[in-house]
Scaffold this motif. Structure first.
Motif, PDB file in Angstrom:
ATOM      1  N   VAL A  71       0.872  -1.268   0.135  1.00 62.11           N
ATOM      2  CA  VAL A  71       0.094   0.062  -0.185  1.00 62.11           C
ATOM      3  C   VAL A  71       1.055   1.239   0.063  1.00 62.11           C
ATOM      4  N   ASN A 123      -3.835   6.887   3.624  1.00 59.98           N
ATOM      5  CA  ASN A 123      -4.818   5.701   3.422  1.00 59.98           C
ATOM      6  C   ASN A 123      -6.069   5.449   4.362  1.00 59.98           C
ATOM      7  N   THR A 134      -8.525   0.060   3.834  1.00 59.30           N
ATOM      8  CA  THR A 134      -7.591  -0.200   3.093  1.00 59.30           C
ATOM      9  C   THR A 134      -6.179  -0.713   3.823  1.00 59.30           C
ATOM     10  N   HIS A 135      -6.231  -0.420   5.016  1.00 63.80           N
ATOM     11  CA  HIS A 135      -5.176  -1.053   5.974  1.00 63.80           C
ATOM     12  C   HIS A 135      -5.693  -2.352   6.612  1.00 63.80           C
TER      13      HIS A 135
END
Length: 269
Positions: free
Chosen positions: A95, A102, A106-107
């Motif tokens: 990423v 972010n 997403t994480h």
């Protein structure tokens, strides 16, 4: 090896290191289960391997970002009567950008694929290996797990460091049961990884001697797990980097990481 043809499960098997594992294990006489998101690529690789080798290839397209996937995948293997002898935890990605650039989703997806999924797959498949008295688990980590974490890929090095420690403990717990576990820690490898993270232009500026092919990484990784190495770094240059970092004071190693990461990480977004 087991008396019958060993069966290898390769995650992220549609390209790069995963596809190289599939090709080399097929050449060694393994049957295969390939899983990844891209069914078309898996089917194309399966057709290639069936044509070139006397091997059975099962394609199971799954997305490891779904927390239910490890259990669903293992349930499907059980339903088909497939017993996994080799687990190649290879699926992964990066990423790009800083941590706060972010969103949390997403994480969370990244942690599911890079940490939770390989851990759960090992937990689900290891008892069968132990019961049969033979098994191999390769967790594809990274040289990044041995050096200070750079800016611009905040969770990547941390996740790879976890896989290294996880593999060491599993190796110690299962060696007497006939199961070898290895964290394979490649450095810069020719694959699609840097295209996906949009860092290809920066990476192309690195000297050629710092790169290995996916095929060479896999060849050395298979030899390492068979030897019983709990952690293995392919390539002399990569092993030298790890040794140098270990010998440096922490603050100096971190300073060097900060300086060098600007060359190949996007630290601005």
């Amino acid at each position: 090896m087991t008396a019958s043809r060993p069966l290898s499960l390769v995650t992220g098997g549609s390209s790069g290191i995963g596809a190289a594992f599939a090709r080399q294990l097929a050449a060694l006489g393994h049957d295969l289960v390939l899983t990844a998101r891209r069914a078309d690529r898996l089917e194309a690789l399966a057709a290639e391997l069936r044509e070139q080798h006397v091997t059975q290839v099962t394609v199971l397209p799954y997305d490891l970002v779904d927390p239910a996937t490890p259990r669903t995948l293992c349930d499907e293997l059980h339903r088909r009567g497939l017993q996994v002898d080799w687990l190649i935890n290879n699926a992964g990605y990066g990423v790009p950008g800083t941590f706060v650039a972010n969103d949390w989703a997403t994480h969370a997806d990244f942690l599911q694929v890079l940490l939770t999924a390989p851990t759960e797959l090992a937990w689900r498949l290891l008892p069968g290996m132990r019961q049969r008295g033979h098994g191999r688990i390769i967790n594809v980590a990274s040289l990044a797990g041995h050096v200070p974490g750079p800016a611009g890929h905040t969770l990547y090095a941390a996740s790879k460091a976890y896989l290294i420690k996880f593999s060491q403990s599993l190796a110690l717990e299962n060696r007497t049961a006939g199961v070898n576990v290895c964290a394979l820690c490649p450095g810069f490898t020719w694959s699609e990884f840097h295209d996906v993270t949009r860092t290809r232009d920066k990476m192309n500026k690195l000297p050629g001697f710092m790169w290995l092919s996916a095929e060479e990484v896999v060849r050395q990784g298979i030899a390492a797990v068979e030897r019983g190495d709990a952690v293995y770094i392919p390539g002399r240059v990569n092993r030298a980097i790890k040794t140098m970092v270990q010998l440096l004071p922490d603050q100096l190693a971190l300073w060097l990481s900060a300086r060098e990461s600007k060359r190949y990480r996007n630290t601005q977004i």
